[in-house]
Design a protein around this motif. Structure first.
Motif, PDB file in Angstrom:
ATOM      1  N   GLU B 143      -3.653 -66.519 -92.608  1.00  6.20           N
ATOM      2  CA  GLU B 143      -4.493 -67.417 -91.793  1.00  6.20           C
ATOM      3  C   GLU B 143      -4.149 -68.885 -92.065  1.00  6.20           C
ATOM      4  O   GLU B 143      -4.038 -69.690 -91.142  1.00  6.20           O
ATOM      5  N   ARG B 147      -2.751 -71.644 -89.471  1.00  3.10           N
ATOM      6  CA  ARG B 147      -3.441 -72.938 -89.312  1.00  3.10           C
ATOM      7  C   ARG B 147      -2.474 -74.109 -89.511  1.00  3.10           C
ATOM      8  O   ARG B 147      -2.523 -75.094 -88.785  1.00  3.10           O
ATOM      9  N   ARG B 151      -1.544 -77.163 -86.979  1.00  4.72           N
ATOM     10  CA  ARG B 151      -1.663 -78.571 -87.366  1.00  4.72           C
ATOM     11  C   ARG B 151      -0.336 -79.299 -87.159  1.00  4.72           C
ATOM     12  O   ARG B 151      -0.326 -80.466 -86.770  1.00  4.72           O
ATOM     13  N   PRO B 160      -6.605 -67.833 -85.927  1.00  5.89           N
ATOM     14  CA  PRO B 160      -5.832 -67.418 -87.112  1.00  5.89           C
ATOM     15  C   PRO B 160      -6.170 -65.996 -87.575  1.00  5.89           C
ATOM     16  O   PRO B 160      -5.268 -65.271 -88.023  1.00  5.89           O
TER      17      PRO B 160
END
Lengths: 208, 208
Positions: B143, B147, B151, B160
């Motif tokens: 996850e 993420r 980003r 996620p």
């Protein structure tokens, strides 16, 4: 081992209420205890029948497992496969299949389908072969759909077998982690998985 | 039930040869017969030990199952997670994780990992909680990687958790259909799955 044919030839709607009740009760018990631990005594007790009463309908625990799985496949074919197989457009067909399959295992959650997933190794011989033939029919349907997408110029170069089994893996793993009533609704989960399978994780060159 | 700690504190390399042999043999028997059907007698016979000889090393069948799964998690962490967790770039880290995990389950195929997949419901109580905690650590690692991709502007809007469990589903389903030595090599399978997860089935707007 030929007794299964008696069960197999009947469709879900024709099947007498008593037999449906036996399958549903046995499926619940097999889910709770596992097939190996569950006994025909557990099933007859839960039904309020004598063991002889259960054996009047089903010849063996092995045949009972087969009948549950065949019923699970009936449900899947009736609620998913039959609904989508007539869709002309392969992209629309694939989305509808993924969505229907996800909603079946998350919203309806028939115990018969959980038994198919958990006990696939417990079934032997001709019974196992019959269920596997129905599973293979679904895989061929998926592969054909991925091939049509490629022919139509929509799909990237993906291996139809890898794409089909990746999709089945995503769906058949859901029961391990997804809890209904949580952060994601069943519909949101179905859409998120369809989106992931179709578009992937990364942004395309035009979006980056 | 506290006996598991004795096993858990040792790493794979420190573990005495006899114990490793017990775990490997028991894992093979649990794979062949299923945990419920296999007995401690089956394990001791296969090892050429008395039952008392096996109980000298392992207190119960339940603890044996836990020790096998803990050993499977050791293998996974040593051969996959530890190798990739230091990779700075999230895209490279994700590819390496997927590739390492696929190669572990297709090329090395440790029976201990098959037991983790098949018998996850057979483990109860504190033993189950310990294995689940290690599985959750892997999910959190995935996850976090998804993420970081988002980003960095590389990933589309994907959940996620959905992406992580979709990836795990793809990988954990492999043993149901993939046969080593067939049309696809283990490396080709790993690459095809990485490609599918990252790019999806459909062509992007720039490729269509």
């Amino acid at each position: 081992m030929t007794g299964g044919a008696r069960v197999r030839r009947r469709t879900r709607k024709e099947r007498p209420a008593r037999q449906a009740q036996i399958l549903e009760t046995a499926a619940r018990i097999f889910c709770e205890k596992g097939f190996d631990r569950a006994s025909m005594g557990d099933v007859s007790t839960a039904l309020g029948l004598t063991k002889a009463g259960v054996y009047h309908h089903i010849r063996s625990k092995e045949e009972l497992l087969y009948a549950i799985m065949a019923y699970g496949m009936d449900l899947f074919e009736e609620k998913v496969l039959t609904q989508v197989s007539g869709i002309e457009d392969p992209l629309e067909r694939l989305r509808a299949t993924l969505r229907g399959h996800v909603l079946l295992v998350t919203r309806d959650r028939p115990k018969e389908i959980t038994v198919i997933l958990h006990e696939s190794n417990a079934l032997k011989g001709r019974f196992r072969e019959r269920i596997n033939a129905r599973k293979r029919r679904y895989v061929r349907f998926l592969e054909k759909t991925f091939r049509e997408l490629a022919r139509g110029g929509l799909a990237r170069k993906v291996d139809p077998a890898v794409a089909s089994f990746a999709m089945l893996g995503m769906i058949n793993w859901i029961y391990q982690w997804y809890r209904p009533g949580g952060r994601l609704s069943e519909e949101q989960l179905a859409d998120a998985l369809a989106d992931l399978l179709l578009q992937g994780v990364l942004k395309g060159p035009a979006e980056a």
